[in-house]
Design an enzyme around this catalytic site. Structure first.
Site, PDB file in Angstrom:
ATOM      1  N   ARG A 113      87.704  35.632  18.209  1.00 25.70           N
ATOM      2  CA  ARG A 113      88.264  34.952  17.019  1.00 25.70           C
ATOM      3  C   ARG A 113      89.708  34.629  17.356  1.00 25.70           C
ATOM      4  NH1 ARG A 113      87.898  36.402  10.700  1.00 25.70           N
ATOM      5  NH2 ARG A 113      86.005  35.234  11.099  1.00 25.70           N
ATOM      6  N   HIS A 140      83.700  27.356  12.689  1.00 25.60           N
ATOM      7  CA  HIS A 140      83.192  28.704  12.396  1.00 25.60           C
ATOM      8  C   HIS A 140      81.653  28.648  12.460  1.00 25.60           C
ATOM      9  CE1 HIS A 140      83.208  32.741  11.242  1.00 25.60           C
ATOM     10  NE2 HIS A 140      83.704  32.685  10.018  1.00 25.60           N
ATOM     11  N   GLN A 143      79.278  31.484  10.964  1.00 27.07           N
ATOM     12  CA  GLN A 143      79.214  31.468   9.505  1.00 27.07           C
ATOM     13  C   GLN A 143      78.250  30.392   9.032  1.00 27.07           C
ATOM     14  OE1 GLN A 143      80.879  33.466   7.051  1.00 27.07           O
ATOM     15  NE2 GLN A 143      79.300  32.441   5.849  1.00 27.07           N
ATOM     16  N   ASP A 235      85.938  27.165   0.183  1.00 28.64           N
ATOM     17  CA  ASP A 235      86.606  28.119   1.073  1.00 28.64           C
ATOM     18  C   ASP A 235      88.068  28.187   0.630  1.00 28.64           C
ATOM     19  OD1 ASP A 235      87.289  29.775   3.221  1.00 28.64           O
ATOM     20  OD2 ASP A 235      87.394  28.144   4.687  1.00 28.64           O
ATOM     21  N   CYS A 275      82.199  31.339   2.183  1.00 26.94           N
ATOM     22  CA  CYS A 275      82.110  32.173   3.389  1.00 26.94           C
ATOM     23  C   CYS A 275      82.781  33.528   3.197  1.00 26.94           C
ATOM     24  CB  CYS A 275      82.722  31.431   4.571  1.00 26.94           C
ATOM     25  SG  CYS A 275      84.435  30.935   4.301  1.00 26.94           S
ATOM     26  N   ARG A 303      75.101  36.998   8.043  1.00 24.94           N
ATOM     27  CA  ARG A 303      75.916  36.992   9.266  1.00 24.94           C
ATOM     28  C   ARG A 303      75.349  38.011  10.255  1.00 24.94           C
ATOM     29  NH1 ARG A 303      81.279  35.375   9.165  1.00 24.94           N
ATOM     30  NH2 ARG A 303      81.154  35.756  11.397  1.00 24.94           N
TER      31      ARG A 303
HETATM   32  N1  NVA Z   1      88.929  28.939   6.635  1.00 28.08           N
HETATM   33  C1  NVA Z   1      89.086  30.374   6.654  1.00 28.08           C
HETATM   34  C2  NVA Z   1      87.773  31.038   6.931  1.00 28.08           C
HETATM   35  C3  NVA Z   1      87.809  32.529   6.933  1.00 28.08           C
HETATM   36  C4  NVA Z   1      86.486  33.142   7.247  1.00 28.08           C
HETATM   37  C5  NVA Z   1      90.135  30.759   7.677  1.00 28.08           C
HETATM   38  O1  NVA Z   1      90.126  30.205   8.782  1.00 28.08           O
HETATM   39  O2  NVA Z   1      90.978  31.616   7.378  1.00 28.08           O
HETATM   40  N1   CP Z   2      83.536  34.847   6.639  1.00 32.12           N
HETATM   41  C1   CP Z   2      84.201  35.528   7.590  1.00 32.12           C
HETATM   42  O1   CP Z   2      84.217  35.136   8.778  1.00 32.12           O
HETATM   43  O2   CP Z   2      84.810  36.657   7.171  1.00 32.12           O
HETATM   44  P1   CP Z   2      85.857  37.573   7.953  1.00 32.12           P
HETATM   45  O3   CP Z   2      87.114  36.752   8.090  1.00 32.12           O
HETATM   46  O4   CP Z   2      86.028  38.790   7.105  1.00 32.12           O
HETATM   47  O5   CP Z   2      85.298  37.899   9.311  1.00 32.12           O
END
Ligand code: NVA
Ligand code: CP
Length: 315
Positions: A113, A140, A143, A235, A275, A303
């Site tokens: 990540r 993502h 997800q 989101d 998500c 997930r």
């Molecule tokens: N768009 C959000 C998704 C988190 C799972 C982010 O990148 O923070």
């Molecule tokens: N939806 C998702 O990826 O959650 P986290 O940021 O908690 O991993």
């Protein structure tokens, strides 16, 4: 292609973005995930990755991704290592290429990540084991594969479904557009001006949608997107890495909240997706996310199952 041939063709591949996969391959992951979910619920063990290790590199925070990957590896009989940027030499300047080459000598797969999508691509280029994208600024995919699985479970098919994504043109919106285009779902994205999706990703989704004859559209009008939708998706307004823009975003997105007033334009039996993590009172009203149309915790659970299918297929 038979399911065995699809499986053989997926082994050893990276999972960086949904656009790298065919409709049959994404359906294979979903079907496999449904099988693993059923086995898990029935108390049947499936140690498909006994003796295997997954390295999990986190440069951003996570609740779901970390816990679902770690638990998933355990349920598959393998082991997962949590590696945060601050504890790795990456944080002190070791290159992504060297990290990829070294970790490839120890582990059987890596999940990362991070920020720029190029970092995941660089890791994949120098790794001899499969790399899984656990979120970048652009995509993502894990997800959205879990979301597609959830749609398939709830609706029984993808045919004739319309999704309205309301909010920021971010990583979630990008993966959703591509995932819908491949699987044959109409997808309408409504964003404020200046927060549109990346136009080359939008064009790619439009192009992929031709084969399925579905609509991929963008608008600045949330009502137009939500009209007669089967699914409303949103989101956060401020994604990880964009925190310094929080106050201007609160202003720019104020008319893009998913609430009862907006949702009444959707079909009566619409489902609400997010998500997570969510900010009640910002992108979604509590009455919606905590209401009867919401399936956000089913999405979160999936997930686990979908990532087990990805891990057991690629590794
Ligand atoms: N768009 C959000 C998704 C988190 C799972 C982010 O990148 O923070
Ligand atoms: N939806 C998702 O990826 O959650 P986290 O940021 O908690 O991993």
């Amino acid at each position: 292609m038979t399911s065995e041939a699809i499986k053989a063709n997926l082994k050893g591949r990276h999972f960086l973005k949904l656009a790298d996969f065919t409709k049959a391959e994404l359906q294979y992951f979903i079907d496999f995930a449904l099988q693993l979910k059923q086995e898990q619920k029935a108390g049947k063990t499936h140690h498909l990755l006994a003796g295997k290790t997954l390295a999990m590199i986190f440069e951003k925070a996570s609740t779901r991704t970390r816990v679902s990957f770690e638990t998933g590896m355990y349920q598959l009989g393998g082991h997962a290592l949590f590696l945060s940027k601050d504890e790795l030499q990456i944080g002190r300047g070791e290159t992504i290429a060297d990290t990829a080459k070294v970790l490839s000598r120890y582990v059987d797969g890596m999940m990362i990540r991070t920020f720029g999508h190029h970092i995941v691509e660089e890791l994949a280029e120098h790794s001899s084991v499969p790399i899984i994208n656990g979120l970048t600024d652009d995509f993502h995919p894990c997800q959205v594969l879990a979301d597609l699985m959830t749609i398939y479970e709830k609706k029984g098919s993808f045919a004739g479904i319309k999704i309205a994504y309301v909010g920021d043109g971010n990583n979630m919106a990008h993966s959703l557009l591509i995932g819908c285009a491949i699987m044959g779902i109409d997808c309408y994205v409504a964003t404020p001006k200046n927060y549109e999706v990346n136009q080359s990703i939008f064009a790619l989704a439009k192009d992929k949608a031709k084969a399925e004859n579905v609509k991929i559209e963008q608008t600045h009008d949330p009502i137009e997107a939500v009209k007669e939708a089967d699914i409303i998706y949103t989101d956060v307004w401020t994604s990880m890495g964009f925190e310094n823009e929080t106050s201007e975003r609160l202003q720019a997105f104020k008319d893009f909240q998913v609430n009862e007033k907006l949702a009444k334009h959707a079909k009566d039996d619409y489902l609400f997706f997010h998500c997570l993590p969510a900010h009640r009172g910002e992108e979604v009203a509590a009455e919606i996310i905590d209401g009867p149309h919401s399936v956000v915790f089913d999405e979160a659970e999936n997930r686990l199952h979908v990532q087990k299918a990805i891990l057991a297929t690629l590794i």
